[in-house]
Structure formats: structure tokens, C-alpha cells
Enzyme design. Sequence first.
Site, PDB file in Angstrom:
ATOM      1  N   GLU A  17       0.823  -1.217  -0.040  1.00 65.06           N
ATOM      2  CA  GLU A  17       0.060  -0.025   0.032  1.00 65.06           C
ATOM      3  C   GLU A  17       0.997   1.140  -0.029  1.00 65.06           C
ATOM      4  O   GLU A  17       1.822   1.232   0.744  1.00 65.06           O
ATOM      5  CB  GLU A  17      -0.803  -0.070   1.191  1.00 65.06           C
ATOM      6  CG  GLU A  17      -1.819   1.660   1.370  1.00 65.06           C
ATOM      7  CD  GLU A  17      -2.396   1.455   2.579  1.00 65.06           C
ATOM      8  OE1 GLU A  17      -3.573   0.858   2.830  1.00 65.06           O
ATOM      9  OE2 GLU A  17      -2.136   2.133   3.645  1.00 65.06           O
ATOM     10  N   THR A  48      -4.226   4.758  -1.298  1.00 66.83           N
ATOM     11  CA  THR A  48      -5.060   5.176  -0.421  1.00 66.83           C
ATOM     12  C   THR A  48      -5.826   6.504  -0.945  1.00 66.83           C
ATOM     13  O   THR A  48      -5.368   6.835  -1.950  1.00 66.83           O
ATOM     14  CB  THR A  48      -4.480   5.677   0.984  1.00 66.83           C
ATOM     15  OG1 THR A  48      -3.798   6.457   0.991  1.00 66.83           O
ATOM     16  CG2 THR A  48      -3.760   4.478   1.479  1.00 66.83           C
ATOM     17  N   HIS A  77      -8.110   3.016  -3.805  1.00 64.36           N
ATOM     18  CA  HIS A  77      -9.066   3.268  -2.796  1.00 64.36           C
ATOM     19  C   HIS A  77     -10.199   4.206  -2.936  1.00 64.36           C
ATOM     20  O   HIS A  77      -9.705   5.353  -3.771  1.00 64.36           O
ATOM     21  CB  HIS A  77      -8.510   3.442  -1.498  1.00 64.36           C
ATOM     22  CG  HIS A  77      -7.543   2.609  -0.664  1.00 64.36           C
ATOM     23  ND1 HIS A  77      -7.199   2.300   0.617  1.00 64.36           N
ATOM     24  CD2 HIS A  77      -6.979   1.561  -1.179  1.00 64.36           C
ATOM     25  CE1 HIS A  77      -6.487   1.444   0.864  1.00 64.36           C
ATOM     26  NE2 HIS A  77      -6.168   0.961  -0.296  1.00 64.36           N
ATOM     27  N   GLY A 108     -14.641   6.117   4.886  1.00 65.87           N
ATOM     28  CA  GLY A 108     -13.908   7.104   5.425  1.00 65.87           C
ATOM     29  C   GLY A 108     -14.387   7.413   6.909  1.00 65.87           C
ATOM     30  O   GLY A 108     -15.345   6.922   7.471  1.00 65.87           O
ATOM     31  N   TYR A 144     -11.722  -5.440  10.281  1.00 64.29           N
ATOM     32  CA  TYR A 144     -11.046  -4.780  11.434  1.00 64.29           C
ATOM     33  C   TYR A 144     -11.189  -6.089  12.435  1.00 64.29           C
ATOM     34  O   TYR A 144     -12.105  -6.669  12.983  1.00 64.29           O
ATOM     35  CB  TYR A 144     -11.900  -3.840  12.376  1.00 64.29           C
ATOM     36  CG  TYR A 144     -11.947  -2.660  11.072  1.00 64.29           C
ATOM     37  CD1 TYR A 144     -11.254  -1.612  11.097  1.00 64.29           C
ATOM     38  CD2 TYR A 144     -13.197  -2.853  10.330  1.00 64.29           C
ATOM     39  CE1 TYR A 144     -11.366  -0.525  10.278  1.00 64.29           C
ATOM     40  CE2 TYR A 144     -13.265  -1.600   9.342  1.00 64.29           C
ATOM     41  CZ  TYR A 144     -12.376  -0.689   9.194  1.00 64.29           C
ATOM     42  OH  TYR A 144     -12.440   0.138   8.266  1.00 64.29           O
ATOM     43  N   HIS A 148     -14.454  -2.792  14.268  1.00 62.57           N
ATOM     44  CA  HIS A 148     -14.443  -1.332  14.102  1.00 62.57           C
ATOM     45  C   HIS A 148     -14.931  -0.793  15.176  1.00 62.57           C
ATOM     46  O   HIS A 148     -15.728  -1.018  16.011  1.00 62.57           O
ATOM     47  CB  HIS A 148     -15.593  -1.114  12.875  1.00 62.57           C
ATOM     48  CG  HIS A 148     -15.304   0.437  12.605  1.00 62.57           C
ATOM     49  ND1 HIS A 148     -16.207   1.315  12.983  1.00 62.57           N
ATOM     50  CD2 HIS A 148     -14.571   0.719  11.657  1.00 62.57           C
ATOM     51  CE1 HIS A 148     -15.686   2.643  12.370  1.00 62.57           C
ATOM     52  NE2 HIS A 148     -14.777   2.389  11.519  1.00 62.57           N
ATOM     53  N   LYS A 164     -21.414  -5.822   3.362  1.00 66.93           N
ATOM     54  CA  LYS A 164     -20.707  -5.337   2.332  1.00 66.93           C
ATOM     55  C   LYS A 164     -20.691  -6.500   1.272  1.00 66.93           C
ATOM     56  O   LYS A 164     -20.585  -6.430   0.038  1.00 66.93           O
ATOM     57  CB  LYS A 164     -19.095  -5.189   2.870  1.00 66.93           C
ATOM     58  CG  LYS A 164     -19.011  -4.132   3.835  1.00 66.93           C
ATOM     59  CD  LYS A 164     -17.595  -3.683   4.151  1.00 66.93           C
ATOM     60  CE  LYS A 164     -17.400  -3.209   5.390  1.00 66.93           C
ATOM     61  NZ  LYS A 164     -16.097  -2.369   5.573  1.00 66.93           N
ATOM     62  N   GLN A 211       5.474   6.635  14.656  1.00 68.91           N
ATOM     63  CA  GLN A 211       4.290   5.652  14.277  1.00 68.91           C
ATOM     64  C   GLN A 211       3.707   5.049  15.238  1.00 68.91           C
ATOM     65  O   GLN A 211       2.717   4.873  15.684  1.00 68.91           O
ATOM     66  CB  GLN A 211       5.033   4.598  13.517  1.00 68.91           C
ATOM     67  CG  GLN A 211       5.129   4.849  11.779  1.00 68.91           C
ATOM     68  CD  GLN A 211       5.721   3.739  11.135  1.00 68.91           C
ATOM     69  OE1 GLN A 211       6.633   3.399  11.462  1.00 68.91           O
ATOM     70  NE2 GLN A 211       4.922   2.818  10.463  1.00 68.91           N
TER      71      GLN A 211
HETATM   72  P1  FAD Z   1     -18.425   0.852   7.129  1.00 74.17           P
HETATM   73  O1  FAD Z   1     -18.276  -0.496   6.388  1.00 74.17           O
HETATM   74  O2  FAD Z   1     -19.327   1.665   6.465  1.00 74.17           O
HETATM   75  O3  FAD Z   1     -18.461   0.658   8.626  1.00 74.17           O
HETATM   76  C1  FAD Z   1     -18.241   1.554   9.550  1.00 74.17           C
HETATM   77  C2  FAD Z   1     -19.337   1.200  10.778  1.00 74.17           C
HETATM   78  O4  FAD Z   1     -20.529   1.204  10.654  1.00 74.17           O
HETATM   79  C3  FAD Z   1     -18.891  -0.055  11.496  1.00 74.17           C
HETATM   80  O5  FAD Z   1     -19.049  -0.112  12.860  1.00 74.17           O
HETATM   81  C4  FAD Z   1     -19.768  -0.971  10.542  1.00 74.17           C
HETATM   82  O6  FAD Z   1     -20.066  -2.160  11.490  1.00 74.17           O
HETATM   83  C5  FAD Z   1     -20.978  -0.014  10.663  1.00 74.17           C
HETATM   84  N1  FAD Z   1     -22.029  -0.333   9.594  1.00 74.17           N
HETATM   85  C6  FAD Z   1     -21.711  -0.748   8.409  1.00 74.17           C
HETATM   86  N2  FAD Z   1     -22.964  -0.902   7.461  1.00 74.17           N
HETATM   87  C7  FAD Z   1     -23.889  -0.574   8.675  1.00 74.17           C
HETATM   88  C8  FAD Z   1     -25.256  -0.384   8.328  1.00 74.17           C
HETATM   89  N3  FAD Z   1     -25.805  -0.596   7.126  1.00 74.17           N
HETATM   90  N4  FAD Z   1     -26.100   0.086   9.075  1.00 74.17           N
HETATM   91  C9  FAD Z   1     -25.386   0.504  10.574  1.00 74.17           C
HETATM   92  N5  FAD Z   1     -23.995   0.311  10.815  1.00 74.17           N
HETATM   93  C10 FAD Z   1     -23.434  -0.286   9.677  1.00 74.17           C
HETATM   94  N6  FAD Z   1      -9.856   5.650   5.133  1.00 74.17           N
HETATM   95  C11 FAD Z   1      -9.460   6.706   4.437  1.00 74.17           C
HETATM   96  O7  FAD Z   1      -9.953   7.802   4.448  1.00 74.17           O
HETATM   97  N7  FAD Z   1      -8.671   6.568   3.143  1.00 74.17           N
HETATM   98  C12 FAD Z   1      -8.458   5.216   2.799  1.00 74.17           C
HETATM   99  O8  FAD Z   1      -7.704   4.968   1.842  1.00 74.17           O
HETATM  100  C13 FAD Z   1      -8.564   4.064   3.665  1.00 74.17           C
HETATM  101  N8  FAD Z   1      -8.079   2.887   3.309  1.00 74.17           N
HETATM  102  C14 FAD Z   1      -8.265   1.958   4.289  1.00 74.17           C
HETATM  103  C15 FAD Z   1      -7.933   0.707   4.209  1.00 74.17           C
HETATM  104  C16 FAD Z   1      -8.044  -0.423   4.960  1.00 74.17           C
HETATM  105  C17 FAD Z   1      -7.782  -1.869   4.781  1.00 74.17           C
HETATM  106  C18 FAD Z   1      -8.898  -0.213   6.364  1.00 74.17           C
HETATM  107  C19 FAD Z   1      -9.150  -1.615   7.199  1.00 74.17           C
HETATM  108  C20 FAD Z   1      -9.457   1.003   6.435  1.00 74.17           C
HETATM  109  C21 FAD Z   1      -8.938   2.193   5.611  1.00 74.17           C
HETATM  110  N9  FAD Z   1      -9.465   3.539   5.834  1.00 74.17           N
HETATM  111  C22 FAD Z   1      -9.325   4.620   5.033  1.00 74.17           C
HETATM  112  C23 FAD Z   1     -10.186   3.708   7.126  1.00 74.17           C
HETATM  113  C24 FAD Z   1     -11.794   3.828   7.106  1.00 74.17           C
HETATM  114  O9  FAD Z   1     -12.328   4.691   6.167  1.00 74.17           O
HETATM  115  C25 FAD Z   1     -12.312   3.891   8.309  1.00 74.17           C
HETATM  116  O10 FAD Z   1     -11.827   2.900   9.317  1.00 74.17           O
HETATM  117  C26 FAD Z   1     -13.724   3.980   8.500  1.00 74.17           C
HETATM  118  O11 FAD Z   1     -14.212   4.454   9.732  1.00 74.17           O
HETATM  119  C27 FAD Z   1     -14.647   2.848   8.261  1.00 74.17           C
HETATM  120  O12 FAD Z   1     -14.751   2.629   6.932  1.00 74.17           O
HETATM  121  P2  FAD Z   1     -15.328   1.125   6.395  1.00 74.17           P
HETATM  122  O13 FAD Z   1     -15.381   1.042   4.954  1.00 74.17           O
HETATM  123  O14 FAD Z   1     -15.032   0.065   7.445  1.00 74.17           O
HETATM  124  O15 FAD Z   1     -16.739   1.555   6.881  1.00 74.17           O
END
Ligand code: FAD
Length: 287
Positions: A17, A48, A77, A108, A144, A148, A164, A211
Site C-alpha cells: 500500500e 489510499t 481506494h 472514510g 477490522y 471497528h 458489504k 508511528q
Molecule cells: P463501514 O463498512 O461503513 O463501517 C463503519 C461502521 O458502520 C462499522 O462499525 C460497521 O459495523 C457499521 N455499519 C456498516 N454498515 C452499516 C449499516 N448498514 N447500518 C449500520 N451500521 C453499519 N480511510 C480513508 O480515509 N482512506 C483510505 O484510503 C482508507 N483505507 C483503508 C484501508 C483499510 C484496509 C482499512 C481497514 C481502513 C481504511 N480506511 C481508510 C479507514 C476507514 O475509512 C475507516 O476505518 C472508517 O471509519 C470505516 O470505513 P469502512 O469502510 O469499514 O466503513
Amino acid sequence: MRVIDIIRSDRVTVSCELFPPKIGQPLHDIRRVVREIAQLQPSFISVTCGAGGSTGDHTVEVAREVQVENGVTALAHMTCLSTARAEILTTLEKLREYGVENILAIRGDLPENRESLRMDYAHASDLIGEIRRFGGFSVGGACYPEGHPESESKRADLDGIRRKVDAGCEFLTTQMFFDNNILYNFLFRLLKHGIQVPVIAGIMPVTREKQVKRIFQLSGTTVPPRFRAIVDRFSDNPAAMKQAGIAYATEQIIDLIANGVSHVHIYTMNQPDIAGSIMLNLSEIFR
Ligand code: FAD
């Protein structure tokens, strides 16, 4: 090539990455980083994206650099929380034009100022559904191993992941973890919950004191005593910390592969020498 096809093969895969420079900053440094990481011949390189939106930084340009100029499969991403649907569609068109076939669709982090939220997509699953309807992309999502931070329970977290997958997510990349048992436990729970998409283990080589501080502040990331001892002993000696961080990540990966986890993603922090040292340490294992 599609990431899902790369990781469906029986081979061990290692991917890297990197993050693009902020908008307004020049691209020449990142071009060198992309070139040097591409020379390590990873299975693919992910780029990212800022939480501010899909076009809020240089993600698309850097993904193009990976794919077109260096001939390595790119995984762009894309975040959705602060991005309007029209912008998402424009970015998808651009990625298609550049031949980038893979997207890691993520929500995000929630911004402090929630007024900036557009809310066309409240969750990653909404974005995943949009991309699948658009067509032509292999789509992955984030997961996670320790849950999360916003999830009420481990079960609610798994329900979020299932949404998802139901929306079309083909593979998952994990948040960093420093204790492999946490990943093994998570993989078991995924299977028990009927989630069977491939999981790519995200490994963060921690090589600098700065870090370390950030990771200690990250809610929910367990710091095992063995890792803490390394940090206590070496964090005021940058060269030793770097060596120890590379060794720790290398050992983590050997243990993962020995236990049947075939797909590893290295969070390179744009440091090709660190990714290169790990890959050299594992050259026979990755062969
Ligand atoms: P979601 O899948 O939407 O989940 C977020 C929360 O909502 C979780 O608690 C989940 O259980 C809950 N949830 C999901 N769907 C629903 C629903 N329908 N109703 C109610 N609750 C729900 N951030 C950046 O800004 N840029 C990046 O490039 C980036 N890359 C990443 C790469 C990886 C591998 C990882 C692990 C994280 C990355 N992140 C990045 C961080 C990420 O944006 C954050 O962790 C963010 O808070 C959650 O993103 P998500 O896609 O997991 O969200």
C-alpha cells in the site's frame, strides 16, 4: 488484472500500500516511490484516498502511474462519506479510462464537522453496491480483526461485513494487527458467520517512534507485550527500531503463511526500502 483473480490462485500473494501526496503537492517523489515498489514485483499495489472524497487527492493519478507506467495491477481506494454521487461516477469513469480494474470501497472516518457530510452513501456497502451497478470493477472492502471502533459488538461488526459482501464485496483487507492470534480468531468468526470471501492480512512494519505513538493512540489496536518491549528498548535508537520493526513484521508474516493465510498486504508508508527488506527476508517463502 483483477485482484480477485490474483488472490483466487493457490499462490501466496504479497501486495503493498502507498499513499498519494496531498493536492497541491508535486507528484515526482511519489513517481519514484511507485517505481521502486513496482520493482519489488508485488502482486498488486493499493493507493489510499483521503477521507474527504474520491477526487480530493491524487489517488486516481497515482493508480494510473502504478497500472499504466509501471505495469503493476493497481487497487484504488475510494471513500464515500463526504462525496456526492456525481463525483463518484466521474471517478469511476476516469479509473475505467485508465484501465484500473480494482477498487477498495471504504466509508472514510467520520469528520469532526458532520455538516460537510453529503450522505449519498452512509456506509461502505452503499458505495460497493453503486460500483457493482456501474460494472467492470473487482471490489474489495475493509475489515477490522478487533472490530471497528463504532461497532456496538463483534456480532454487529460481522453484520456490517456481511452487508458489504451481500452488496458485492469480493475480498476484504484487514486493519493492521500485531498479534496473529487476533486475526486467526477473527477468521474463525467470519467463517462461523458464513462470510467466505478471501481475506488479505494487513501488516504494518512499525519502524519509527512517531508511528508507535500513533498506533498506541489508535483505539482498539492491541499492543502485545513482545511488541511493547521492542518499542521500549529501541524507540530512541532509530536504526535499531527500524531493524526490529522489519524483523517483527517479517516474523508475523512467516507465522501467517505457515498457518495458511496466503495473502499479505504490507502498509509501506511510502518507504520502498522497508517493503524491500521484508520481501527480501521472505524471498523463498513468497516464491
Ligand atoms: P463501514 O463498512 O461503513 O463501517 C463503519 C461502521 O458502520 C462499522 O462499525 C460497521 O459495523 C457499521 N455499519 C456498516 N454498515 C452499516 C449499516 N448498514 N447500518 C449500520 N451500521 C453499519 N480511510 C480513508 O480515509 N482512506 C483510505 O484510503 C482508507 N483505507 C483503508 C484501508 C483499510 C484496509 C482499512 C481497514 C481502513 C481504511 N480506511 C481508510 C479507514 C476507514 O475509512 C475507516 O476505518 C472508517 O471509519 C470505516 O470505513 P469502512 O469502510 O469499514 O466503513
